[in-house]
Design a protein around this motif. Structure first.
Motif, short mmCIF file in Angstrom:
data_model
loop_
_atom_site.label_atom_id
_atom_site.label_comp_id
_atom_site.label_asym_id
_atom_site.label_seq_id
_atom_site.Cartn_x
_atom_site.Cartn_y
_atom_site.Cartn_z
N GLY A 4 -8.33 42.28 -21.58
CA GLY A 4 -8.55 43.11 -22.78
C GLY A 4 -7.28 43.23 -23.63
N ARG A 7 -6.64 39.91 -25.43
CA ARG A 7 -7.57 39.75 -26.55
C ARG A 7 -7.16 40.62 -27.73
N ARG A 8 -6.72 41.85 -27.48
CA ARG A 8 -6.28 42.74 -28.56
C ARG A 8 -5.06 42.16 -29.26
N ARG A 9 -4.10 41.66 -28.49
CA ARG A 9 -2.91 41.07 -29.09
C ARG A 9 -3.24 39.82 -29.90
N VAL A 12 -4.85 41.04 -33.16
CA VAL A 12 -3.85 41.56 -34.09
C VAL A 12 -3.05 40.42 -34.69
#
Length: 129
Positions: A4, A7-9, A12
């Motif tokens: 998770g 994926r967030r990085r 962004v």
């Protein structure tokens, strides 16, 4: 690091890359659009049957552009500015959006402005004295 967070990085990073790409594409268009207008304050507007002639003034310089009533199709356009006792500065040709800008240093002298779009035209003499 869990999936998770990775994926967030990535999301962004992709968003930042996309935003910078959009700005890189938009910035040259804005920089290119700036010279298409006259600087200074608008002092006269002369509408005529097929367009409008706009006259601007800033620190002794007079600038003019002619804009058609219905832009988009290629048509003959002309704009001219002449200071008293000087040669006229003219932009004439087949344009889709505008003729000009043309700028002259008039100082405190009167100017003669002309504009044409297709068969319609306007000519105003010895103004801004």
């Amino acid at each position: 690091m869990d999936k998770g967070a990775i994926r967030r990085r990535l999301a962004v990073g992709l968003a930042l890359l996309t935003a910078s790409g959009v700005l890189a594409v938009a910035a040259p268009a804005q920089a290119h659009a700036a010279p298409t207008r006259c600087e200074g304050r608008k002092v006269k507007t002369y509408p005529f049957s097929t367009g409008t002639l706009y006259v601007y003034k800033k620190r002794g310089y007079v600038c003019a552009i002619t804009v058609p009533t219905s832009p988009g199709r290629r048509q003959k356009m002309m704009v001219s500015v002449q200071a008293l006792r000087a040669n006229p500065v003219t932009d004439e040709g087949l344009y889709t959006r505008r003729a000009g800008p043309v700028t002259v240093h008039a100082g405190q002298r009167c100017v003669w402005v002309k504009g044409q779009v297709g068969r319609g035209s306007v000519s105003k003499g010895w103004i801004l004295c």
